[in-house]
Design a protein around this motif. Structure first.
Motif, PDB file in Angstrom:
ATOM      1  N   ALA A 139       0.824  -1.208   0.000  1.00 44.59           N
ATOM      2  CA  ALA A 139       0.000   0.000   0.000  1.00 44.59           C
ATOM      3  C   ALA A 139       0.860   1.261   0.000  1.00 44.59           C
ATOM      4  O   ALA A 139       0.319   2.367   0.089  1.00 44.59           O
ATOM      5  N   HIS A 140       2.198   1.117  -0.093  1.00 41.80           N
ATOM      6  CA  HIS A 140       3.043   2.311  -0.055  1.00 41.80           C
ATOM      7  C   HIS A 140       2.966   3.044  -1.388  1.00 41.80           C
ATOM      8  O   HIS A 140       3.194   2.447  -2.452  1.00 41.80           O
ATOM      9  N   LEU A 189       9.695  -5.382  -1.952  1.00 45.29           N
ATOM     10  CA  LEU A 189       9.604  -4.056  -2.567  1.00 45.29           C
ATOM     11  C   LEU A 189       9.834  -2.957  -1.548  1.00 45.29           C
ATOM     12  O   LEU A 189      10.544  -1.975  -1.829  1.00 45.29           O
ATOM     13  N   THR A 190       9.245  -3.083  -0.360  1.00 46.77           N
ATOM     14  CA  THR A 190       9.494  -2.064   0.662  1.00 46.77           C
ATOM     15  C   THR A 190      10.910  -2.176   1.219  1.00 46.77           C
ATOM     16  O   THR A 190      11.489  -1.180   1.669  1.00 46.77           O
ATOM     17  N   PHE A 191      11.497  -3.367   1.180  1.00 48.55           N
ATOM     18  CA  PHE A 191      12.911  -3.551   1.533  1.00 48.55           C
ATOM     19  C   PHE A 191      13.781  -2.725   0.587  1.00 48.55           C
ATOM     20  O   PHE A 191      14.697  -2.004   1.007  1.00 48.55           O
ATOM     21  N   ALA A 192      13.464  -2.804  -0.714  1.00 51.61           N
ATOM     22  CA  ALA A 192      14.215  -2.018  -1.709  1.00 51.61           C
ATOM     23  C   ALA A 192      13.974  -0.525  -1.519  1.00 51.61           C
ATOM     24  O   ALA A 192      14.900   0.288  -1.690  1.00 51.61           O
ATOM     25  N   LEU A 193      12.760  -0.150  -1.155  1.00 52.18           N
ATOM     26  CA  LEU A 193      12.477   1.262  -0.900  1.00 52.18           C
ATOM     27  C   LEU A 193      13.300   1.774   0.273  1.00 52.18           C
ATOM     28  O   LEU A 193      13.866   2.876   0.213  1.00 52.18           O
ATOM     29  N   TRP A 238       6.043   3.298   7.802  1.00 59.29           N
ATOM     30  CA  TRP A 238       6.301   4.404   6.878  1.00 59.29           C
ATOM     31  C   TRP A 238       5.206   5.459   6.914  1.00 59.29           C
ATOM     32  O   TRP A 238       5.451   6.623   6.562  1.00 59.29           O
ATOM     33  N   SER A 239       3.989   5.087   7.325  1.00 60.19           N
ATOM     34  CA  SER A 239       2.912   6.077   7.373  1.00 60.19           C
ATOM     35  C   SER A 239       2.888   6.866   8.682  1.00 60.19           C
ATOM     36  O   SER A 239       2.073   7.780   8.842  1.00 60.19           O
ATOM     37  N   ARG A 281      -8.595   1.506  -3.668  1.00 62.15           N
ATOM     38  CA  ARG A 281      -8.843   1.666  -5.116  1.00 62.15           C
ATOM     39  C   ARG A 281      -8.531   3.090  -5.551  1.00 62.15           C
ATOM     40  O   ARG A 281      -7.845   3.305  -6.567  1.00 62.15           O
ATOM     41  N   ASP A 282      -9.018   4.068  -4.800  1.00 65.05           N
ATOM     42  CA  ASP A 282      -8.792   5.465  -5.175  1.00 65.05           C
ATOM     43  C   ASP A 282      -7.311   5.824  -5.124  1.00 65.05           C
ATOM     44  O   ASP A 282      -6.827   6.605  -5.962  1.00 65.05           O
ATOM     45  N   LEU A 283      -6.586   5.266  -4.160  1.00 65.71           N
ATOM     46  CA  LEU A 283      -5.146   5.509  -4.071  1.00 65.71           C
ATOM     47  C   LEU A 283      -4.438   5.000  -5.323  1.00 65.71           C
ATOM     48  O   LEU A 283      -3.662   5.728  -5.962  1.00 65.71           O
ATOM     49  N   VAL A 284      -4.708   3.755  -5.699  1.00 68.93           N
ATOM     50  CA  VAL A 284      -4.037   3.162  -6.856  1.00 68.93           C
ATOM     51  C   VAL A 284      -4.457   3.867  -8.141  1.00 68.93           C
ATOM     52  O   VAL A 284      -3.623   4.209  -8.986  1.00 68.93           O
ATOM     53  N   HIS A 285      -5.756   4.109  -8.285  1.00 66.98           N
ATOM     54  CA  HIS A 285      -6.238   4.785  -9.496  1.00 66.98           C
ATOM     55  C   HIS A 285      -5.682   6.196  -9.607  1.00 66.98           C
ATOM     56  O   HIS A 285      -5.362   6.658 -10.715  1.00 66.98           O
ATOM     57  N   GLY A 286      -5.554   6.879  -8.467  1.00 69.25           N
ATOM     58  CA  GLY A 286      -5.007   8.225  -8.500  1.00 69.25           C
ATOM     59  C   GLY A 286      -3.568   8.245  -8.979  1.00 69.25           C
ATOM     60  O   GLY A 286      -3.177   9.099  -9.792  1.00 69.25           O
TER      61      GLY A 286
END
Length: 451
Positions: free
Chosen positions: A26-27, A289-293, A358-359, A69-74
């Motif tokens: 969700a990041h 993926l968050t490890f790489a971030l 992270w949030s 959904r709105d986060l990803v679509h945005g």
């Protein structure tokens, strides 16, 4: 109604090694990386939310399915990716969050959970009813797990109605690694037996009949089994294809179904390629993926230390450590050992419990300051070479801007690039053959080719 997932299944059944990456995060920066990768490759992006991450009450992210959904679509819209190339999935949907309740109470909430996902437009639904609830026998029997999964499918189908339901694809099977990686040091890990996988199919088929949803079976697009891939805090168990030779044949008589692999994080590019070739067409990745971030952001923080006066620095790593110590609930039960071992695990563990933080407002403020500081100073190429060498090479070739946010996103994409190569190896082989043919046409008779 066709789904992009159907093409993956069709190619697999035709003997072509096609797959799809399932991004379980969700990041926003991870989602941005996935969208950028899809834009470049021309394919769809599949982003999945887990049942503890996003639910009808908000989950640990504070997001409900429509919010996710709105986060990803945005992000997709902002990055120029058409929404018809965005697929949303729900992972481990079932009574997991409510195991302390009675089975009836937990399943009522699980039905509401699945209904909220499909109502919000999620079209790939993994059902996981393997978790015992209060008073349940341990472990649950296959028929109980299958019956509960069928009950959730019934709820999903009733929620969206026949026309919209034709867009929904389901995933069954629950013999999976612990979501997010093993909690303890791994011992021996063996693949699911073919007999166990066939039992899962048989019990689900019977449960579908009892619940009057036999017609949904062709929309069950994947079966989750354990190919013996996993990771704990310090170790990765790599895929060994010789151990799954018989298991791979289980779906030979299921024309609409492939395997889904969970916890593929940190697998080598060669292992990912082998998984797709062996019919694990859906590759799920999250903590990797968050490890790489984290790697990218901490590398940028190290560059910041060289450029910015001490009083103006973000001190991102220090802020993260302080906040994790102040709020230990998301890591304390997962990282055993001495204080020193726990400190290293908090920062570097493969299981990446840092992703839950992270949030945090203080951490988010430090991250924003880091990117703002480096945007103001610029990122000198010699320092970029020292801390993010792959991004340095792309900047030198003119493929990437040396903007701090772009550098972080590109480092996450390095993980996704390996997944894409594995998922599209059939197309890659064709491109390589075309290049070889073009080179052959350009070569004069008698001319030697030097490599």
């Amino acid at each position: 109604m066709q789904s992009p997932l159907d093409e993956v299944v069709r190619r697999q059944k035709a003997g072509r090694p096609q797959g799809i990456t399932s991004v379980c995060s969700a990041h926003p920066l991870v989602i941005e990386a996935a969208v950028a990768q899809a834009r470049e490759t021309g394919g769809p992006v599949l982003v999945e939310a887990t049942s503890n991450q996003v639910d009808q009450y908000g989950g640990y992210t504070g997001l409900r399915p429509a919010d996710f959904r709105d986060l990803v679509h945005g992000i997709a819209t902002e990055r120029g990716l058409p929404l018809d190339r965005v697929l949303l999935g729900g992972d481990h949907l079932g009574p997991n969050r409510w195991r302390s309740l009675t089975p009836d109470e937990a399943m009522e909430r699980a039905e509401a959970l699945v209904s909220a996902y499909v109502e919000a437009g999620f079209t790939k639904i993994h059902l996981d009813c393997s978790f015992p609830c209060a008073g349940d026998p341990v472990p649950l029997t296959d028929d109980v797990v299958a019956a509960r999964a069928a009950r959730l499918i019934r709820a999903a189908e009733d929620t969206v109605g026949p026309e919209r339901a034709e867009r929904v694809r389901y995933v069954i099977g629950t013999e999976v690694p612990t979501p997010g990686g093993a909690h303890e040091t791994l011992g021996a890990l063996v693949p699911t037996t073919p007999e166990a996988a066939r039992t899962t199919l048989e019990q689900h088929r019977k449960a579908f009949a009892r619940h009057g949803i036999e017609g949904v079976w062709p929309r069950v697009m994947a079966l989750v089994v354990q190919p013996a891939v996993e990771f704990d805090h310090l170790r990765v168990v790599d895929y060994r294809r010789e151990a799954t030779e018989e298991l791979r044949k289980v779906l030979d008589d299921e024309p609409t179904m492939v395997f889904e692999a969970h916890s593929t994080d940190y697998q080598s590019a060669e292992a990912l390629t082998a998984l797709v070739a062996d019919h694990w067409a859906v590759l799920k990745v999250g903590p990797g993926l968050t490890f790489a971030l984290r790697e990218a952001l901490f590398a940028l923080a190290a560059i910041e230390d060289e450029l910015v006066p001490a009083g103006e620095r973000s001190r991102l790593a220090e802020v993260v450590e302080r906040r994790m110590l102040a709020e230990p609930a998301e890591w304390e039960g997962y990282y055993p050992g001495s204080d020193a071992e726990q400190r290293l695990a908090r920062r570097y563990s493969y299981s990446d419990r840092m992703r839950y933080y992270w949030s945090d407002p203080e951490i988010e403020e430090a991250r924003a300051r880091l990117l703002a500081n480096l945007s103001a100073t610029g990122v000198p190429l010699p320092l970029l070479s020292a801390h993010l060498p792959l991004q340095y090479a792309r900047v030198r070739r003119g493929e990437l801007a040396a903007r701090p946010r772009d550098l972080a996103v590109d480092h996450v994409r390095d993980v996704l690039r390996d997944y894409d190569r594995a998922a599209h190896q059939d197309q890659n082989q064709n491109q390589d053959q075309n290049q070889d043919q073009n080179q052959g046409r350009d070569q004069k008779p008698g001319q030697k080719e030097y490599v």
